[in-house]
Write a protein that holds these residues in place. Structure first.
Motif, PDB file in Angstrom:
ATOM      1  N   GLY A  22       8.386  14.356  -1.250  1.00 54.65           N
ATOM      2  CA  GLY A  22       7.622  13.886  -2.399  1.00 54.65           C
ATOM      3  C   GLY A  22       7.948  12.461  -2.809  1.00 54.65           C
ATOM      4  O   GLY A  22       7.441  11.986  -3.830  1.00 54.65           O
ATOM      5  N   GLN A  23       8.796  11.773  -2.072  1.00 57.41           N
ATOM      6  CA  GLN A  23       9.145  10.387  -2.377  1.00 57.41           C
ATOM      7  C   GLN A  23       8.058   9.460  -1.844  1.00 57.41           C
ATOM      8  O   GLN A  23       7.408   9.747  -0.831  1.00 57.41           O
ATOM      9  N   PRO A  24       7.866   8.334  -2.533  1.00 59.37           N
ATOM     10  CA  PRO A  24       6.839   7.384  -2.056  1.00 59.37           C
ATOM     11  C   PRO A  24       7.266   6.700  -0.764  1.00 59.37           C
ATOM     12  O   PRO A  24       8.444   6.616  -0.443  1.00 59.37           O
ATOM     13  N   CYS A  25       6.291   6.224  -0.055  1.00 57.98           N
ATOM     14  CA  CYS A  25       6.519   5.465   1.185  1.00 57.98           C
ATOM     15  C   CYS A  25       5.428   4.399   1.262  1.00 57.98           C
ATOM     16  O   CYS A  25       4.259   4.690   1.013  1.00 57.98           O
ATOM     17  N   ALA A  26       5.827   3.191   1.558  1.00 59.18           N
ATOM     18  CA  ALA A  26       4.866   2.087   1.546  1.00 59.18           C
ATOM     19  C   ALA A  26       4.777   1.420   2.912  1.00 59.18           C
ATOM     20  O   ALA A  26       5.742   1.388   3.670  1.00 59.18           O
ATOM     21  N   LEU A  27       3.617   0.909   3.206  1.00 56.68           N
ATOM     22  CA  LEU A  27       3.348   0.192   4.454  1.00 56.68           C
ATOM     23  C   LEU A  27       2.587  -1.092   4.123  1.00 56.68           C
ATOM     24  O   LEU A  27       1.590  -1.048   3.420  1.00 56.68           O
ATOM     25  N   ALA A  28       3.091  -2.200   4.603  1.00 55.34           N
ATOM     26  CA  ALA A  28       2.423  -3.487   4.412  1.00 55.34           C
ATOM     27  C   ALA A  28       2.036  -4.042   5.774  1.00 55.34           C
ATOM     28  O   ALA A  28       2.850  -4.058   6.696  1.00 55.34           O
ATOM     29  N   VAL A  29       0.803  -4.451   5.918  1.00 57.90           N
ATOM     30  CA  VAL A  29       0.303  -5.025   7.159  1.00 57.90           C
ATOM     31  C   VAL A  29       0.090  -6.522   6.953  1.00 57.90           C
ATOM     32  O   VAL A  29      -0.563  -6.928   6.003  1.00 57.90           O
ATOM     33  N   LEU A  30       0.680  -7.337   7.829  1.00 55.92           N
ATOM     34  CA  LEU A  30       0.617  -8.790   7.715  1.00 55.92           C
ATOM     35  C   LEU A  30      -0.197  -9.353   8.871  1.00 55.92           C
ATOM     36  O   LEU A  30       0.005  -8.958  10.024  1.00 55.92           O
ATOM     37  N   ASP A  31      -1.080 -10.226   8.585  1.00 51.13           N
ATOM     38  CA  ASP A  31      -1.884 -10.899   9.605  1.00 51.13           C
ATOM     39  C   ASP A  31      -1.787 -12.403   9.365  1.00 51.13           C
ATOM     40  O   ASP A  31      -1.985 -12.868   8.240  1.00 51.13           O
ATOM     41  N   VAL A  32      -1.458 -13.172  10.390  1.00 48.77           N
ATOM     42  CA  VAL A  32      -1.267 -14.617  10.254  1.00 48.77           C
ATOM     43  C   VAL A  32      -2.631 -15.297  10.244  1.00 48.77           C
ATOM     44  O   VAL A  32      -3.390 -15.226  11.225  1.00 48.77           O
ATOM     45  N   ASP A  33      -2.944 -15.935   9.131  1.00 53.15           N
ATOM     46  CA  ASP A  33      -4.231 -16.627   9.017  1.00 53.15           C
ATOM     47  C   ASP A  33      -4.247 -17.875   9.895  1.00 53.15           C
ATOM     48  O   ASP A  33      -3.271 -18.631   9.963  1.00 53.15           O
ATOM     49  N   GLY A  34      -5.365 -18.102  10.555  1.00 50.81           N
ATOM     50  CA  GLY A  34      -5.547 -19.330  11.337  1.00 50.81           C
ATOM     51  C   GLY A  34      -4.672 -19.400  12.572  1.00 50.81           C
ATOM     52  O   GLY A  34      -4.450 -20.489  13.105  1.00 50.81           O
ATOM     53  N   PHE A  35      -4.138 -18.267  13.040  1.00 49.26           N
ATOM     54  CA  PHE A  35      -3.233 -18.316  14.188  1.00 49.26           C
ATOM     55  C   PHE A  35      -3.967 -18.715  15.463  1.00 49.26           C
ATOM     56  O   PHE A  35      -3.416 -19.404  16.317  1.00 49.26           O
ATOM     57  N   LYS A  36      -5.221 -18.314  15.592  1.00 49.70           N
ATOM     58  CA  LYS A  36      -5.982 -18.706  16.794  1.00 49.70           C
ATOM     59  C   LYS A  36      -6.146 -20.218  16.868  1.00 49.70           C
ATOM     60  O   LYS A  36      -6.095 -20.826  17.943  1.00 49.70           O
ATOM     61  N   ALA A  37      -6.299 -20.837  15.717  1.00 51.41           N
ATOM     62  CA  ALA A  37      -6.421 -22.298  15.704  1.00 51.41           C
ATOM     63  C   ALA A  37      -5.131 -22.953  16.170  1.00 51.41           C
ATOM     64  O   ALA A  37      -5.146 -23.996  16.848  1.00 51.41           O
ATOM     65  N   MET A  59       0.856  -1.186   0.000  1.00 45.66           N
ATOM     66  CA  MET A  59       0.000   0.000   0.000  1.00 45.66           C
ATOM     67  C   MET A  59       0.883   1.223   0.000  1.00 45.66           C
ATOM     68  O   MET A  59       1.730   1.383   0.869  1.00 45.66           O
ATOM     69  N   THR A  60       0.750   2.060  -0.968  1.00 48.47           N
ATOM     70  CA  THR A  60       1.571   3.265  -1.073  1.00 48.47           C
ATOM     71  C   THR A  60       0.894   4.405  -0.351  1.00 48.47           C
ATOM     72  O   THR A  60      -0.298   4.641  -0.527  1.00 48.47           O
ATOM     73  N   LEU A  61       1.647   5.111   0.452  1.00 50.58           N
ATOM     74  CA  LEU A  61       1.100   6.219   1.206  1.00 50.58           C
ATOM     75  C   LEU A  61       1.765   7.508   0.759  1.00 50.58           C
ATOM     76  O   LEU A  61       2.991   7.574   0.659  1.00 50.58           O
ATOM     77  N   GLY A  62       0.941   8.573   0.413  1.00 53.09           N
ATOM     78  CA  GLY A  62       1.540   9.829   0.013  1.00 53.09           C
ATOM     79  C   GLY A  62       1.459  10.875   1.084  1.00 53.09           C
ATOM     80  O   GLY A  62       0.812  10.718   2.063  1.00 53.09           O
ATOM     81  N   LEU A 109       7.430  -1.281   7.155  1.00 51.82           N
ATOM     82  CA  LEU A 109       7.554   0.091   6.677  1.00 51.82           C
ATOM     83  C   LEU A 109       8.667   0.127   5.632  1.00 51.82           C
ATOM     84  O   LEU A 109       9.799  -0.279   5.905  1.00 51.82           O
ATOM     85  N   MET A 110       8.303   0.575   4.444  1.00 49.72           N
ATOM     86  CA  MET A 110       9.254   0.580   3.323  1.00 49.72           C
ATOM     87  C   MET A 110       9.422   2.007   2.788  1.00 49.72           C
ATOM     88  O   MET A 110       8.648   2.464   1.933  1.00 49.72           O
ATOM     89  N   PRO A 111      10.418   2.744   3.314  1.00 45.72           N
ATOM     90  CA  PRO A 111      10.648   4.104   2.802  1.00 45.72           C
ATOM     91  C   PRO A 111      11.141   4.055   1.350  1.00 45.72           C
ATOM     92  O   PRO A 111      11.752   3.077   0.902  1.00 45.72           O
ATOM     93  N   ASP A 112      10.830   5.114   0.643  1.00 45.86           N
ATOM     94  CA  ASP A 112      11.279   5.247  -0.752  1.00 45.86           C
ATOM     95  C   ASP A 112      10.870   4.054  -1.609  1.00 45.86           C
ATOM     96  O   ASP A 112      11.633   3.560  -2.443  1.00 45.86           O
ATOM     97  N   THR A 113       9.690   3.541  -1.387  1.00 49.63           N
ATOM     98  CA  THR A 113       9.195   2.374  -2.130  1.00 49.63           C
ATOM     99  C   THR A 113       7.810   2.682  -2.658  1.00 49.63           C
ATOM    100  O   THR A 113       6.923   3.119  -1.906  1.00 49.63           O
ATOM    101  N   GLY A 114       7.626   2.429  -3.949  1.00 46.71           N
ATOM    102  CA  GLY A 114       6.326   2.664  -4.558  1.00 46.71           C
ATOM    103  C   GLY A 114       5.405   1.464  -4.451  1.00 46.71           C
ATOM    104  O   GLY A 114       5.722   0.436  -3.821  1.00 46.71           O
ATOM    105  N   ARG A 115       4.262   1.580  -5.092  1.00 41.90           N
ATOM    106  CA  ARG A 115       3.264   0.527  -5.036  1.00 41.90           C
ATOM    107  C   ARG A 115       3.801  -0.788  -5.597  1.00 41.90           C
ATOM    108  O   ARG A 115       3.650  -1.856  -4.996  1.00 41.90           O
ATOM    109  N   ALA A 116       4.459  -0.699  -6.743  1.00 43.55           N
ATOM    110  CA  ALA A 116       4.926  -1.938  -7.385  1.00 43.55           C
ATOM    111  C   ALA A 116       5.964  -2.642  -6.505  1.00 43.55           C
ATOM    112  O   ALA A 116       5.911  -3.858  -6.307  1.00 43.55           O
TER     113      ALA A 116
END
Length: 541
Positions: free
Chosen positions: A452-467, A1-4, A509-516
């Motif tokens: 004006g440089q891009p900044c990206a944030l990725a959120v990870l959630d572990v599927d089935g962790f409660k199980a 996810m790119t954040l401006g 957190l990925m500084p200087d990283t675009g969407r791709a």
């Protein structure tokens, strides 16, 4: 996810030069005996008079030196006593906080038990059958128990509760319907079963039925044992169906108390755990429990009055201890003349308060040493030089303690800095903590806005962790989170930041990283986790 977009010098008066006066010549003294007199400044003086005056000066000087030595010695004694009390106070505080942390961990574990069981399918199903509008049982206890025992599903639930009592290492578990009646219980002796008993008047039940975590210390209604309770609500389809309760006997906390003078009080100031059985169920002076009525005391502690722990504040001219509030500080115990320090914890152990009562036995030794010092100072103070030496030693000692205080303050500052750095990392996974990650995220966003440089944030959630936690336990779940963190951090750049937000939720957190670039890295992370199973304690996750 790119954040401006931080005392004074010893004051000494000038030495007084006494005038020397010649005694008047006796009128009847014949002039033929001049040897019996000495002429001094035109006056005849009896040979014994200078000696008497010198003796008087000596006596007055000894008295002055005695007063000076007494004053100096008293002040030194007070300083040493204050320093001794300060050390004992710090030791007591440190011990109280250490015990507080251990008991806090025990209570956190106990608190989690009803939260987990509130999702247990058998418990939910049993309370669904009871319904949210169930009325309190009006039949006799024996008849109600027979009615409950006739239900095969409740019998199976009680068998399951017996197993879970051992699995969760608690003393008892029970399930209450919405009216407060216990429909199933486990871990109770046969003659003290909770099944069929109504607990609607208990604070933990009322709190849980309001959607909060119920907690309370009280004497067991059926067992008569002082215990600690935690309760969690059971909900289904938005309806409050009942409560799951977990209990441990308060004496379990005694093993966490390292010495006799350490004890634990509840939120009402009543002693619930102590190595000294004589103070159990006694209240601290001024405790909230003293304001309860006889009925309230009988309902909670099964007694109509509470004795107070024999503590009383110590009246002393010494400086007060830093941070001492309420009954904490210097105290006397019973009729004993010894001085005690009473310290309490920083209250991390949920609703419990940890207290440390330590006798300062070295004060008696200090008093004996004070008398010896006074006598030595009085003997040594017959000359000005001794007074100067004592003043110098006194000043040097004070300078030594000031240096020691500066050294200790420096060490404390270094320790504070170390703790601040440690607060940046998650205790389990050693990734960035939530607070540190969010702070860095805010800084990265501000820099991105300016540059004006891009900044990206990725959120990870572990599927089935409660199980995983439900099936293999939290230890395996924790190991899985550690392995996941290791794999993810191995794929990140030095400029990327990997943090744990909460539970099984992580973020990158990925500084200087675009969407791709962000999508590509996110896919690599997902593929790395999915590539091979994680072996945690011989369990494949």
């Amino acid at each position: 996810m790119t954040l401006g977009t931080g005392r004074g010098a010893t004051k000494m008066g000038d030495r007084e030069q006494l005038p020397q006066h010649a005694a008047p010549a006796e009128q009847d003294e014949p002039r033929s005996e001049p040897a019996a007199y000495t002429t001094l400044r035109g006056r005849k003086v009896h040979p014994g008079e200078p000696g008497r005056r010198l003796w008087a000066v000596f006596v007055v000087g000894v008295a002055v030196l005695g007063l000076l030595a007494w004053g100096v010695n008293s002040r030194i004694g007070d300083l040493r006593a204050e320093q001794l009390l300060g050390r004992e106070w710090e030791r007591a505080l440190s011990l109280a906080n250490a015990v507080d942390a251990r008991i806090g961990m025990q209570l956190v574990r106990l608190r989690s038990v009803p939260n987990v069981l509130s999702q247990e399918s058998q418990i939910v199903a049993a309370l669904v059958r009871e319904g949210a509008d169930v009325q309190p049982n009006s039949a006799q206890l024996a008849a109600y128990r027979e009615l409950l025992a006739a239900d095969e599903r409740l019998r199976a639930l009680e068998q399951r509760l017996e197993v879970m009592v051992r699995e969760f290492n608690v003393d008892q578990l029970w399930v209450l319907n919405a009216a407060g009646d216990c429909i199933a219980s486990g871990g109770f002796p046969l003659e003290g079963r909770a099944t069929g008993v109504n607990f609607a008047d208990r604070d933990y039940f009322r709190m849980a039925m309001r959607g909060h975590v119920g907690r309370q210390s009280a004497v067991g209604r059926t067992t008569g044992v002082l215990s600690i309770y935690y309760a969690a609500p059971v909900l289904a389809k938005g309806q409050m169906l009942g409560v799951v309760v977990a209990k441990i006997e308060a004496r379990q906390l005694n093993s966490l108390l390292p010495e006799r003078g350490v004890f634990v009080t509840d939120e009402l100031g009543v002693v619930v755990a102590s190595g000294d059985a004589e103070v159990l169920l006694k209240s601290l002076p001024g405790a909230k429990a003293l304001a309860l009525s006889r009925g309230e005391l009988r309902m909670r502690y099964q007694r109509e009055t509470l004795d107070s722990v024999p503590l009383r504040p110590a009246a002393t001219s010494l400086a007060s201890l830093p941070g001492a509030e309420g009954v904490a500080g210097l105290a006397h115990v019973g009729e004993r003349k010894s001085l005690f320090v009473l310290a309490n914890s920083a209250s991390q152990a949920d609703f419990m308060q940890i207290w440390v009562l330590r006798e300062v036995s070295e004060l008696g030794r200090l008093r004996e040493e004070g008398w010896q010092t006074f006598l030595l100072a009085l003997l040594a103070g017959t000359s000005l030089w001794s007074a100067i030496v004592l003043a110098y030693a006194y000043r040097r000692r004070n300078a030594h303690w000031r240096r020691e205080m500066r050294r200790v303050n420096g060490e404390l500052f270094k320790l504070s800095e170390q703790l601040r750095v440690q607060g940046r990392y998650d205790a389990l996974t050693r990734s960035a903590s939530r607070v540190y990650f969010l702070d860095e995220l805010g800084g990265a966003l501000r820099r991105a806005l300016r540059s004006g440089q891009p900044c990206a944030l990725a959120v990870l959630d572990v599927d089935g962790f409660k199980a995983v936690n439900d099936s293999h336990g939290t230890a395996v779940g924790d190991a899985a989170l550690v392995e996941l963190t290791r794999r993810c951090m191995a794929l990140l750049r030095s400029t990327d930041l990997f943090g744990r937000l909460e539970g099984e939720e992580f973020a990158v957190l990925m500084p200087d990283t675009g969407r791709a670039g962000a999508l590509e890295l996110a896919e690599r992370l997902r593929a790395c986790i999915a590539a091979e199973d994680c072996m945690c304690s011989e369990v494949e996750v």
